[in-house]
Write an enzyme that holds these catalytic residues in place. Structure first.
Site, PDB file in Angstrom:
ATOM      1  N   LEU A  40      95.881  12.915  75.795  1.00  0.00           N
ATOM      2  CA  LEU A  40      96.295  13.203  76.700  1.00  0.00           C
ATOM      3  C   LEU A  40      96.535  14.219  77.337  1.00  0.00           C
ATOM      4  O   LEU A  40      97.295  14.866  75.725  1.00  0.00           O
ATOM      5  CB  LEU A  40      97.166  11.943  77.065  1.00  0.00           C
ATOM      6  N   HIS A  44      95.199  13.472  82.638  1.00  0.00           N
ATOM      7  CA  HIS A  44      95.683  11.988  82.314  1.00  0.00           C
ATOM      8  C   HIS A  44      96.655  11.515  82.911  1.00  0.00           C
ATOM      9  O   HIS A  44      96.381   9.943  83.237  1.00  0.00           O
ATOM     10  CB  HIS A  44      95.540  11.812  80.722  1.00  0.00           C
ATOM     11  N   GLY A 154      88.856  10.602  86.595  1.00  0.00           N
ATOM     12  CA  GLY A 154      89.807  11.250  87.050  1.00  0.00           C
ATOM     13  C   GLY A 154      88.131  11.779  87.219  1.00  0.00           C
ATOM     14  O   GLY A 154      87.164  11.753  86.821  1.00  0.00           O
ATOM     15  N   LYS A 156      87.137  15.271  87.129  1.00  0.00           N
ATOM     16  CA  LYS A 156      85.889  15.701  85.715  1.00  0.00           C
ATOM     17  C   LYS A 156      85.606  15.849  85.699  1.00  0.00           C
ATOM     18  O   LYS A 156      84.223  16.368  85.470  1.00  0.00           O
ATOM     19  CB  LYS A 156      87.618  16.021  85.326  1.00  0.00           C
ATOM     20  N   SER A 192      90.804  19.214  80.309  1.00  0.00           N
ATOM     21  CA  SER A 192      89.889  18.379  79.208  1.00  0.00           C
ATOM     22  C   SER A 192      90.430  18.074  78.062  1.00  0.00           C
ATOM     23  O   SER A 192      91.192  19.189  76.914  1.00  0.00           O
ATOM     24  CB  SER A 192      88.124  19.559  79.351  1.00  0.00           C
TER      25      SER A 192
END
Ligand code: PAF
Length: 286
Positions: A40, A44, A154, A156, A192
């Site tokens: 995490l 997150h 997310g 992302k 990430s």
């Protein structure tokens, strides 16, 4: 076996999780779910914030899903730091942490899987065949296990968001999907779990992807609307950099993941690069 560390309950078994969550639902609690593979980071943790605002019982799963990694990808070396993750999840307000084993989720190799269709075909889908089928299969299983009212993802992983939303719509999962903006490091790098693999020169090179995407967005803001011209601007920043291999940079519709020719506000620029052994993806919304 469940263990309770102050307010956080950690559960590894499906049966026990279902019993806990059906009791919570019966007591009128709205379940907000954050599926993760652990390791995490702040990205997150902002998903947890959104889940807390959207529901009143936050369930997070941590499961490194073998089905979404092809042979030769980084399944084995994917970071597994459960003690650290548990602490972070607890501090940020997760109520139930679901940490199943591989056997618990895939007692037997699934015969039936969920296919992403055309949305999952290109970009990450080309580079990682079966990836989205693995993602959707585990997400469908987790949705059926947790039965959340809301699930939080997310931005992302924007193509993942698109295939998950399509699955929820097409297979009538009775839940709402919320999407949380990308959280970036001070130098622009999208957070990430794989950033843990980067050090020194590779860490520096990794920032080039967000820089290229920001440049593209700036060029769009300056009035350029042709996707090919915008992509060329970003591509020039990524090519000929020793140690960095650009994989793709494209303007797409975030719902279909089809390339667009003329970019409209709300479309996305998506990019992927390889730095050393690490593959990184990022995106911006125009
Ligand atoms: O985004 C991730 O971490 C994973 O793809 C997910 C959604 C938890 C499925 O394994």
């Amino acid at each position: 076996m469940a263990s309770t560390a102050s307010s956080l309950q950690t559960i590894a078994g499906i049966t026990e999780l279902r019993a806990t969550l059906s009791a919570a639902r019966a007591a009128g609690r709205r379940i907000a779910f954050v599926p993760t593979m652990g390791a995490l980071h702040e990205g997150h943790l902002t998903l947890i914030d959104t889940a807390r605002a959207a529901g009143d019982l936050v369930v997070m799963s941590i499961f490194v899903n073998p089905l979404q990694f092809a042979p030769g990808e980084d399944y084995q070396r994917y970071p597994r730091v459960l003690a650290e993750d548990t602490l972070l999840a607890e501090q940020r307000g997760v109520d139930v942490l679901f940490t199943p084993s591989r056997e618990e989720i895939y007692g037997q190799t699934p015969v039936v899987t969920v296919h992403p269709g055309n949305i999952g075909k290109e970009w990450e889908g080309t580079a990682r065949p079966q990836h989205f089928e693995g993602v959707l299969t585990v997400v469908a299983k987790l949705f059926n296990i947790v039965e959340p009212a809301v699930a939080v993802f997310g931005q992302k992983d924007l193509q993942q968001v698109a295939v998950v939303k399509a699955m929820v719509r097409d297979l009538d999962f009775p839940l709402e999907v919320l999407v949380v903006p990308i959280v970036r490091e001070a130098d622009g790098l999208a957070m990430s779990s794989r950033n843990r693999f980067l050090a020194g020169k590779e860490r520096e090179l990794a920032t080039m992807l967000s820089k290229a995407l920001f440049k593209l967005r700036g060029t769009f803001a300056g009035g350029e609307r042709r996707a090919s011209a915008l992509e060329a601007v970003g591509w020039r920043m990524l090519e000929r950099l020793p140690g960095l291999t650009p994989r793709y940079l494209a303007a797409v519709s975030p719902a279909t993941f089809q390339r667009v020719n003329i970019v409209q506000p709300g479309d996305a620029a998506i990019g992927a690069i390889r730095v050393g052994d690490t593959r990184l993806i990022d995106n911006i919304i125009f």
